[in-house]
Scaffold this motif. Structure first.
Motif, short mmCIF file in Angstrom:
data_model
loop_
_atom_site.label_atom_id
_atom_site.label_comp_id
_atom_site.label_asym_id
_atom_site.label_seq_id
_atom_site.Cartn_x
_atom_site.Cartn_y
_atom_site.Cartn_z
N ASP A 1 -15.67 -1.13 -21.70
CA ASP A 1 -16.74 -0.33 -21.09
C ASP A 1 -17.73 -1.16 -20.30
OD1 ASP A 1 -15.73 1.87 -22.21
OD2 ASP A 1 -17.18 2.00 -23.84
N GLN B 1 -25.81 -1.69 -15.67
CA GLN B 1 -25.02 -0.89 -14.73
C GLN B 1 -25.71 0.47 -14.50
OE1 GLN B 1 -20.48 -1.81 -15.15
NE2 GLN B 1 -21.21 -1.26 -17.17
N GLY C 1 -18.90 -6.13 -12.35
CA GLY C 1 -17.54 -6.56 -12.04
C GLY C 1 -17.15 -7.92 -12.55
N ARG D 1 -10.13 -1.16 -13.92
CA ARG D 1 -11.45 -1.78 -13.73
C ARG D 1 -11.30 -2.89 -12.70
NH1 ARG D 1 -14.76 0.15 -17.92
NH2 ARG D 1 -13.55 1.16 -19.56
N GLU E 1 -22.22 4.04 -17.23
CA GLU E 1 -21.28 4.22 -18.33
C GLU E 1 -21.30 5.65 -18.84
OE1 GLU E 1 -21.71 1.25 -21.50
OE2 GLU E 1 -20.84 2.72 -22.87
N ASN F 1 -17.17 -2.87 -17.33
CA ASN F 1 -17.07 -2.87 -15.87
C ASN F 1 -16.74 -1.45 -15.45
OD1 ASN F 1 -16.44 -2.99 -13.21
ND2 ASN F 1 -14.84 -4.56 -13.40
N GLU F 2 -17.75 -0.74 -14.96
CA GLU F 2 -17.55 0.66 -14.57
C GLU F 2 -17.15 0.78 -13.10
OE1 GLU F 2 -17.48 3.27 -16.54
OE2 GLU F 2 -18.04 2.19 -18.37
N ARG G 1 -14.53 1.46 -11.31
CA ARG G 1 -13.20 2.02 -11.55
C ARG G 1 -13.16 3.45 -11.02
NH1 ARG G 1 -11.02 2.97 -17.61
NH2 ARG G 1 -13.05 3.96 -17.83
N PRO H 1 -21.94 -1.81 -10.57
CA PRO H 1 -21.09 -2.10 -11.73
C PRO H 1 -21.14 -3.57 -12.09
CG PRO H 1 -19.73 -1.84 -9.78
CD PRO H 1 -21.15 -1.54 -9.36
#
Lengths: 418, 418, 418
Positions: free
Chosen positions: B225, B181, B217, B248, B167, B227-228, B230, B215
């Protein structure tokens, strides 16, 4: 030799200087008529029409970093952690020095050269806040732009000119728009009388400044920040709202400002006056537009050092400089017994302000204001300031039915710079 | 002796250095097709589908503080007052130096070692903004983490490895989540050819970097913020929105990145290329999930100094260094009459970018971009940069019915560091 | 001579010193009962009642600037870029030094002198976060005010007294209100035993502090920040919400705090205890008001250096000072082969906290807390801290039906100052 080494180092690496200022203010809104109460709290809500609230606040918490980049460039980065809830940018620019005719070129966020009182530093100004006409014409003073500053070899004349964006970017540091709102500026001042023999205790400063601005008066009123055809000001204190305000003027197409400045200093006495006119041309097509407009205002102020000091003038840029007390303020135990005391410098001052930003369909108000000031300089870098302000507003667009009012406000500042 | 004293002082107290940079940019969005207009202004609202607006903005107003803590620790604190409306943190870390194998350990907010162009400082990079693939894989570059940097005694190889949060905490300085994450990183680069005799005017830099990311998901899409998984980027300018964006990705479980970098410098010429692949594994259970994905992209760029300077390489960390013009830019009145002039250094450059972040059910877009650049180095610490960018996007998820578009954008920067 | 020159320079211009600190924290909320989960996530929303989330965050990213203004003034400006999303002001004041009786006058934003643990710097404190009673009584410690600090010539006694606003202005730097919420403060401490012969390795510190506060308990509950009659705290970690909280107490008219502090240091061992009582008087008329209230709390803590160092005391202001490890931590390759190692200083500590802010109709909770701490001092300016906290809350106003709960939390900090 040390000086020589310092200079040769400067040719190899950028230099770095740090500084800053702290201004801690209290404002007491002693008296106010119902009209002012409604300008301050227009509502809706339970606070509607209640009197302005007293304030303890930091007016400035400013960090300053500056330096030279090798021989002929300079930079400056100044941030204020008091005025907005986030950091506001003040001077943030890079530039070129040693250009022909003693000129410097500034690229970035910087002061617009209009209004002596805004051109002066808040560290040196006599009163707590700027005059009505100066703040109306040049709100917050700084914009992104490109400016040239220069002066003659004998320092009897100086000038500034350039281009700036109209939008205030101090908070968001960006100006995203296709509206093309820019303004052209020039200012020239001189000192036809300057008493070299007394080290500048006597001088006459005269100046003229002009501004040509191109606001986007046909912007959709729902688009924020896109019509900078607007004039507004507080009554030289820190109320929550600005009690004089034209709003964004529909159809504002062009406006021009002509400004005259005069400052006469004779030893401990100083008399300063500025007078400005605003002419605005409006288009025929924007909904809500109206006839062309004319606004104007002036102030005149007088100050006197009871302790005999004087306010110097900086003839390279046309602004006042730092006051140096003959004796600093202090109170200490002496090693040999007894107490030592120093009284600092004491100054009294008065200002009368007039501002008329009501014309035709636009009713920003007609303001009269009288200010009494007293400054106690502890050192050349610190002082306590006191202002008592009586103001009267008329001819304002009605707010909850009120078109004017009067207020009495007292303010004090504990300030230092370093 | 003074050097010795400085060293002995450093053993007693932390040292303190200050620095910073100012980057002031203008972007002119000259031409754009309706697809781009809708990517920029997807609406709803009156601005929907209007063309990107021009921009004057500070890209960087950066303050840097750093130093050593006694013999074997260091610290660095770098804040940016331009990018976000509040201060963004950049490098903010403490660490240990002089570890075995020329290693340093970094604890805190720091750059992730993936993508040469992000590893390079914005003070030295040739183009105004980073390549599409580099920015997609390593958006904003910095994360909170723990990293080790080292190099061999002969500086022919260097490496970086460690762990970071996924993040981006530059704005809120915190990462509050149970999602776990994190990403693992390693990068190693070397200079199989380095021409010592010319002081480094010739070299071949080769590198490889990998990233394993985890991540979250299966996060609830309503949780910000969390689910990174992306990938997104602007088209190497400062539009309001990112025109390429996968969103995302539901079900993103793991992803891996493999990155290759090559930089060949022969005197005033430099040729640089990076190529990256992203493989993403998705779970079977999250609503909206789909098949595993593969994205990739590369850029290749060429630059040439008309005035003969070169871009040095820093072999301890595998990044480019500061360009020193043979002659600074200046224009001054000479004491003996006439004007003195220096022209600075002039560089031209071109870059071609390709990025494909569309695969299976995810349509972030397929972008092609050509950039022409010209840099005018006033001094080693200041320069003016110009970029002209033509970009083309295809295969984008429909926005108001548009799946692609083209744009022509011009940008200029006035920049200095100190 | 150089010292003399420095001194003579200081008489002419303000001096400027820079410093700062970085505290990077991780908190693992290992175990928590459903009551705590609901205190942390009271909802409504999908997160309601879920357990506290783990955190990586910068606890402090602090820049400090300070100096003297000529002979007898000083200034300090300290900003924190971690705690709020925008910059929070910490110490921001100017003042006069060298007043009679070794006194200094502070004008501006500064610490209130109540609670030894808040009077101590976060750079030196033994535990990661402040005790429950200290934080409840003196949340965030700093307010705008005017304070005098002094000490006797032999340093056996020191005192602080003054007036402050009750409202916390760290975020908005302003206090706009007619409510007149102020507090009077005084504190005096002394060291009846101080072992000069060992350089201060043994001492007994005793102190007493008082506070008279005038909150605006009849404020409209819809007006934010206008009733500062409130006590609340986290459980010495960084949860999102404060799990103990009286809320703004209706009818709070006056409250008084009496605080006792004791610190006994014998070489590597230290034992510290503070005990505070709060008495609140309420009016009869505000809707929701109730009977007068009494709250109280204490903590007692013990620490021991395994490596033999000690915690010094600053007898001029009554607070602890910087710990200097006998040996710094390092790990280096020696030039002659082999590795050199230093182990730093190691300290273990325990604290027991009790806080009761439930009385009559107000149920802020009754908290018990046990903390184990371990500190690894890398140098005098950097350390790693570890805390394990077990806390138990009872008698809390019901949140989703829960009136108490227990939690187990572990925290670690990487910290340095410079």
């Amino acid at each position: 030799e040390s000086e020589a080494k310092k200079k040769s180092d400067a040719l190899k690496k950028p230099t770095f200087k740090v500084g800053g200022r702290i201004h801690w203010d209290h404002w007491n809104f002693s008296e106010s008529s119902p009209g002012i109460d409604n300008f301050e709290h227009p509502g809706p809500g339970p606070q509607t029409g209640t009197d302005p609230e007293d304030l303890w606040a930091f007016r400035r918490i400013r960090m300053e970093f500056s330096g030279d980049i090798l021989e002929n460039m300079f930079w400056r980065m100044q941030l204020d952690f008091a005025e907005l809830e986030d950091a506001a940018i003040k001077d943030v620019y890079i530039g070129f020095s040693e250009l022909p005719y003693n000129q410097k070129l500034y690229l970035g966020h910087q002061k617009r050269p209009i209004g002596l009182d805004h051109w002066n530093s808040s560290r040196y100004n006599i009163f707590l806040e700027r005059p009505l006409i100066v703040e109306s014409v040049n709100e917050d003073a700084r914009r992104m732009g490109i400016m040239m500053h220069g002066y003659t070899d004998d320092e009897s004349f100086n000038w500034q000119y350039g281009i700036a964006t109209l939008e205030n970017s101090a908070g968001d540091r960006a100006n995203r728009s296709d509206a093309g709102q820019y303004s052209l500026h020039f200012r020239t001042t001189g000192t036809p009388w300057y008493d070299e023999s007394s080290g500048g205790r006597g001088y006459l400063h005269l100046g003229f400044a002009g501004m040509f601005a191109n606001p986007d008066g046909d912007a959709d009123p729902g688009v924020t920040d896109d019509n900078e055809g607007r004039f507004r000001t507080r009554m030289a204190q820190r109320s929550e709202r600005r009690w004089m305000d034209t709003g964004r003027i529909p159809g504002a197409n062009w406006y021009e400002v002509a400004a005259l400045e005069m400052m006469l200093n004779v030893g401990a006495c100083q008399w300063t006056t500025e007078y400005m006119n605003i002419w605005m041309q409006r288009d025929m097509t924007t909904p809500g537009t109206g006839p062309d407009l004319h606004f104007n205002g002036f102030y005149t102020q007088f100050s006197y050092f009871l302790t005999g000091e004087y306010i110097p003038v900086n003839r390279e840029v046309g602004q006042i400089g730092r006051v140096k007390p003959f004796e600093n303020f202090f109170l200490v135990d002496k090693c040999c017994g007894g107490r030592g005391r120093g009284w600092g410098a004491w100054q009294i001052a008065g200002r009368y302000d007039y501002l008329d930003i009501s014309d035709a369909d636009i009713n920003g108000g007609v303001g009269n204001m009288a200010t009494f000031g007293m400054n106690w300089y502890w050192t050349a870098y610190s002082r306590m300031q006191f202002n008592l302000i009586y103001s009267d507003i008329k001819d304002h667009a009605p707010v909850n039915g009120f078109t004017g009012g009067t207020s009495l406000t007292a303010g004090v500042r504990f300030g230092a710079d370093f």
